[in-house]
Design a protein around this motif. Structure first.
Motif, PDB file in Angstrom:
ATOM      1  N   MET A   1     -51.757  25.759  26.777  1.00 44.98           N
ATOM      2  CA  MET A   1     -50.698  24.780  26.605  1.00 44.98           C
ATOM      3  C   MET A   1     -50.978  23.621  27.555  1.00 44.98           C
ATOM      4  O   MET A   1     -51.198  23.816  28.734  1.00 44.98           O
ATOM      5  CB  MET A   1     -49.365  25.453  26.913  1.00 44.98           C
ATOM      6  N   ARG A   2     -50.976  22.410  26.996  1.00 47.37           N
ATOM      7  CA  ARG A   2     -51.217  21.200  27.788  1.00 47.37           C
ATOM      8  C   ARG A   2     -49.985  20.309  27.742  1.00 47.37           C
ATOM      9  O   ARG A   2     -49.134  20.477  26.880  1.00 47.37           O
ATOM     10  CB  ARG A   2     -52.421  20.458  27.248  1.00 47.37           C
ATOM     11  N   LYS A   3     -49.944  19.351  28.670  1.00 49.11           N
ATOM     12  CA  LYS A   3     -48.814  18.428  28.755  1.00 49.11           C
ATOM     13  C   LYS A   3     -49.299  17.002  28.553  1.00 49.11           C
ATOM     14  O   LYS A   3     -50.417  16.652  28.914  1.00 49.11           O
ATOM     15  CB  LYS A   3     -48.158  18.515  30.129  1.00 49.11           C
ATOM     16  N   VAL A   4     -48.403  16.173  27.988  1.00 49.36           N
ATOM     17  CA  VAL A   4     -48.669  14.750  27.836  1.00 49.36           C
ATOM     18  C   VAL A   4     -47.318  14.030  27.920  1.00 49.36           C
ATOM     19  O   VAL A   4     -46.295  14.588  27.525  1.00 49.36           O
ATOM     20  CB  VAL A   4     -49.404  14.461  26.500  1.00 49.36           C
ATOM     21  N   ASN A   5     -47.313  12.833  28.473  1.00 47.19           N
ATOM     22  CA  ASN A   5     -46.091  12.027  28.585  1.00 47.19           C
ATOM     23  C   ASN A   5     -46.177  10.832  27.651  1.00 47.19           C
ATOM     24  O   ASN A   5     -47.195  10.153  27.596  1.00 47.19           O
ATOM     25  CB  ASN A   5     -45.887  11.528  30.015  1.00 47.19           C
ATOM     26  N   TYR A  11     -44.171  16.177  26.666  1.00 52.58           N
ATOM     27  CA  TYR A  11     -44.447  16.973  25.465  1.00 52.58           C
ATOM     28  C   TYR A  11     -45.493  18.015  25.822  1.00 52.58           C
ATOM     29  O   TYR A  11     -46.385  17.778  26.623  1.00 52.58           O
ATOM     30  CB  TYR A  11     -44.981  16.086  24.333  1.00 52.58           C
ATOM     31  N   PHE A  12     -45.372  19.178  25.191  1.00 46.47           N
ATOM     32  CA  PHE A  12     -46.341  20.252  25.361  1.00 46.47           C
ATOM     33  C   PHE A  12     -47.102  20.386  24.053  1.00 46.47           C
ATOM     34  O   PHE A  12     -46.516  20.271  22.971  1.00 46.47           O
ATOM     35  CB  PHE A  12     -45.629  21.570  25.688  1.00 46.47           C
ATOM     36  N   TRP A  13     -48.406  20.639  24.143  1.00 55.68           N
ATOM     37  CA  TRP A  13     -49.199  20.765  22.927  1.00 55.68           C
ATOM     38  C   TRP A  13     -50.298  21.805  23.097  1.00 55.68           C
ATOM     39  O   TRP A  13     -50.729  22.103  24.201  1.00 55.68           O
ATOM     40  CB  TRP A  13     -49.774  19.428  22.497  1.00 55.68           C
ATOM     41  N   GLN A  14     -50.703  22.359  21.958  1.00 59.54           N
ATOM     42  CA  GLN A  14     -51.806  23.313  21.926  1.00 59.54           C
ATOM     43  C   GLN A  14     -52.392  23.347  20.519  1.00 59.54           C
ATOM     44  O   GLN A  14     -51.736  22.970  19.549  1.00 59.54           O
ATOM     45  CB  GLN A  14     -51.350  24.706  22.332  1.00 59.54           C
ATOM     46  N   VAL A  15     -53.629  23.804  20.415  1.00 60.04           N
ATOM     47  CA  VAL A  15     -54.296  23.962  19.120  1.00 60.04           C
ATOM     48  C   VAL A  15     -54.420  25.455  18.849  1.00 60.04           C
ATOM     49  O   VAL A  15     -54.774  26.228  19.736  1.00 60.04           O
ATOM     50  CB  VAL A  15     -55.696  23.310  19.130  1.00 60.04           C
ATOM     51  N   SER A  42     -41.456  18.708  22.204  1.00 59.15           N
ATOM     52  CA  SER A  42     -40.909  17.892  23.299  1.00 59.15           C
ATOM     53  C   SER A  42     -40.220  18.822  24.292  1.00 59.15           C
ATOM     54  O   SER A  42     -39.787  19.928  23.944  1.00 59.15           O
ATOM     55  CB  SER A  42     -39.927  16.855  22.768  1.00 59.15           C
ATOM     56  N   SER A  43     -40.096  18.356  25.532  1.00 59.46           N
ATOM     57  CA  SER A  43     -39.506  19.200  26.581  1.00 59.46           C
ATOM     58  C   SER A  43     -38.053  19.556  26.280  1.00 59.46           C
ATOM     59  O   SER A  43     -37.583  20.613  26.685  1.00 59.46           O
ATOM     60  CB  SER A  43     -39.618  18.521  27.950  1.00 59.46           C
ATOM     61  N   ASN A  44     -37.343  18.711  25.529  1.00 59.57           N
ATOM     62  CA  ASN A  44     -35.959  19.030  25.155  1.00 59.57           C
ATOM     63  C   ASN A  44     -35.880  19.750  23.802  1.00 59.57           C
ATOM     64  O   ASN A  44     -34.793  19.984  23.288  1.00 59.57           O
ATOM     65  CB  ASN A  44     -35.094  17.768  25.144  1.00 59.57           C
ATOM     66  N   LYS A  45     -37.029  20.061  23.219  1.00 59.80           N
ATOM     67  CA  LYS A  45     -37.159  20.802  21.959  1.00 59.80           C
ATOM     68  C   LYS A  45     -36.493  20.102  20.761  1.00 59.80           C
ATOM     69  O   LYS A  45     -36.108  20.743  19.798  1.00 59.80           O
ATOM     70  CB  LYS A  45     -36.623  22.222  22.119  1.00 59.80           C
ATOM     71  N   GLN A  46     -36.403  18.773  20.828  1.00 59.96           N
ATOM     72  CA  GLN A  46     -35.837  18.020  19.713  1.00 59.96           C
ATOM     73  C   GLN A  46     -36.919  17.581  18.724  1.00 59.96           C
ATOM     74  O   GLN A  46     -36.644  17.446  17.542  1.00 59.96           O
ATOM     75  CB  GLN A  46     -35.075  16.798  20.229  1.00 59.96           C
ATOM     76  N   LEU A  47     -38.128  17.343  19.215  1.00 59.28           N
ATOM     77  CA  LEU A  47     -39.256  16.986  18.337  1.00 59.28           C
ATOM     78  C   LEU A  47     -40.240  18.150  18.360  1.00 59.28           C
ATOM     79  O   LEU A  47     -40.851  18.452  19.379  1.00 59.28           O
ATOM     80  CB  LEU A  47     -39.952  15.716  18.813  1.00 59.28           C
ATOM     81  N   ILE A  48     -40.347  18.835  17.245  1.00 59.85           N
ATOM     82  CA  ILE A  48     -41.288  19.951  17.097  1.00 59.85           C
ATOM     83  C   ILE A  48     -42.057  19.700  15.814  1.00 59.85           C
ATOM     84  O   ILE A  48     -41.475  19.669  14.724  1.00 59.85           O
ATOM     85  CB  ILE A  48     -40.563  21.309  17.015  1.00 59.85           C
ATOM     86  N   VAL A  49     -43.372  19.481  15.939  1.00 60.90           N
ATOM     87  CA  VAL A  49     -44.208  19.232  14.768  1.00 60.90           C
ATOM     88  C   VAL A  49     -45.477  20.072  14.845  1.00 60.90           C
ATOM     89  O   VAL A  49     -45.931  20.443  15.927  1.00 60.90           O
ATOM     90  CB  VAL A  49     -44.575  17.736  14.617  1.00 60.90           C
ATOM     91  N   HIS A  50     -46.010  20.363  13.675  1.00 61.68           N
ATOM     92  CA  HIS A  50     -47.252  21.119  13.551  1.00 61.68           C
ATOM     93  C   HIS A  50     -48.175  20.295  12.654  1.00 61.68           C
ATOM     94  O   HIS A  50     -47.878  20.097  11.476  1.00 61.68           O
ATOM     95  CB  HIS A  50     -46.994  22.492  12.940  1.00 61.68           C
ATOM     96  N   LEU A  63     -48.325  17.270   8.103  1.00 55.43           N
ATOM     97  CA  LEU A  63     -47.504  17.410   9.297  1.00 55.43           C
ATOM     98  C   LEU A  63     -46.245  18.169   8.897  1.00 55.43           C
ATOM     99  O   LEU A  63     -45.518  17.744   8.008  1.00 55.43           O
ATOM    100  CB  LEU A  63     -47.128  16.032   9.851  1.00 55.43           C
ATOM    101  N   LEU A  64     -46.020  19.307   9.536  1.00 55.62           N
ATOM    102  CA  LEU A  64     -44.818  20.099   9.294  1.00 55.62           C
ATOM    103  C   LEU A  64     -43.827  19.812  10.405  1.00 55.62           C
ATOM    104  O   LEU A  64     -44.178  19.876  11.581  1.00 55.62           O
ATOM    105  CB  LEU A  64     -45.161  21.593   9.260  1.00 55.62           C
ATOM    106  N   VAL A  65     -42.588  19.499  10.035  1.00 60.01           N
ATOM    107  CA  VAL A  65     -41.558  19.129  10.996  1.00 60.01           C
ATOM    108  C   VAL A  65     -40.568  20.279  11.125  1.00 60.01           C
ATOM    109  O   VAL A  65     -40.033  20.750  10.130  1.00 60.01           O
ATOM    110  CB  VAL A  65     -40.814  17.854  10.528  1.00 60.01           C
ATOM    111  N   GLU A  66     -40.339  20.722  12.367  1.00 56.97           N
ATOM    112  CA  GLU A  66     -39.384  21.794  12.619  1.00 56.97           C
ATOM    113  C   GLU A  66     -38.172  21.332  13.397  1.00 56.97           C
ATOM    114  O   GLU A  66     -37.084  21.834  13.206  1.00 56.97           O
ATOM    115  CB  GLU A  66     -40.070  22.912  13.413  1.00 56.97           C
ATOM    116  N   GLY A  67     -38.352  20.424  14.331  1.00 52.13           N
ATOM    117  CA  GLY A  67     -37.262  19.987  15.192  1.00 52.13           C
ATOM    118  C   GLY A  67     -36.301  19.041  14.485  1.00 52.13           C
ATOM    119  O   GLY A  67     -36.633  18.451  13.455  1.00 52.13           O
ATOM    120  N   PRO A  68     -35.112  18.850  15.055  1.00 53.33           N
ATOM    121  CA  PRO A  68     -34.119  17.972  14.427  1.00 53.33           C
ATOM    122  C   PRO A  68     -34.421  16.483  14.575  1.00 53.33           C
ATOM    123  O   PRO A  68     -33.898  15.666  13.823  1.00 53.33           O
ATOM    124  CB  PRO A  68     -32.827  18.333  15.166  1.00 53.33           C
ATOM    125  N   GLU A  69     -35.286  16.101  15.510  1.00 55.84           N
ATOM    126  CA  GLU A  69     -35.573  14.687  15.759  1.00 55.84           C
ATOM    127  C   GLU A  69     -36.927  14.311  15.160  1.00 55.84           C
ATOM    128  O   GLU A  69     -37.965  14.789  15.595  1.00 55.84           O
ATOM    129  CB  GLU A  69     -35.601  14.431  17.270  1.00 55.84           C
TER     130      GLU A  69
END
Length: 110
Positions: A1-5, A11-15, A42-50, A63-69
Motif C-alpha cells: 500500500m502506497r500513499k499519494v497526496n 490517497y492510498f493505492w496498490q496494484v 481516499s483517506s476519508n473513504k469517499q473516493l474508492i475506485v478500481h 474504472l469501477l467506482v465504489e465510493g460515494p464521491e
C-alpha cells in the motif's frame, strides 16, 4: 500500500492481480494473463475506485467506482476511461496515480 497526496487530501493505492479472466461481451476471446487492478482509496473513504490496467491493444480502460464521491460522473458505477501514454507500464507510478485521481475529481491539468 502506497500513499499519494492530491490537493491536500491523502490517497492510498496498490496494484493487485485478479485471478478471474476478463471476458468481453462480444467477439473473439484471446487468452490473456490475469487482469491487473489499481485500487485507490481516499483517506476519508469517499473516493474508492478500481482501475483495470489496460493491456496492449485495448482502446480504453475500465474504472469501477465504489465510493460515494465521484465528481466526474455522479452516480456512475462503471466508467470507460481514455487511454493515456502513462498507463502502458506494468506498474503505475505515483505520478500516474495523481493524474488518474485528478481525472476522477475533474481537476483540469493545464
Amino acid at each position: 500500500m502506497r500513499k499519494v497526496n492530491v490537493r491536500g487530501r491523502q490517497y492510498f493505492w496498490q496494484v493487485q492481480e485478479s485471478d478471474r479472466p476478463v471476458v468481453p461481451e462480444q467477439g473473439f476471446v484471446q487468452p490473456a494473463g490475469p487482469a491487473r487492478y489499481l485500487h485507490i482509496i481516499s483517506s476519508n473513504k469517499q473516493l474508492i475506485v478500481h482501475y483495470r490496467l489496460p493491456q496492449p491493444g485495448d482502446p480504453s480502460a475500465l474504472l469501477l467506482v465504489e465510493g460515494p464521491e465521484f465528481p466526474r460522473q455522479p452516480g456512475a458505477r462503471q466508467v470507460q476511461v481514455p487511454r493515456w501514454k502513462h498507463d502502458s507500464k506494468p506498474y503505475p507510478t505515483a505520478d500516474f496515480v495523481r493524474r488518474l485521481i485528478g481525472w476522477c475529481l475533474g481537476i483540469d491539468e493545464s
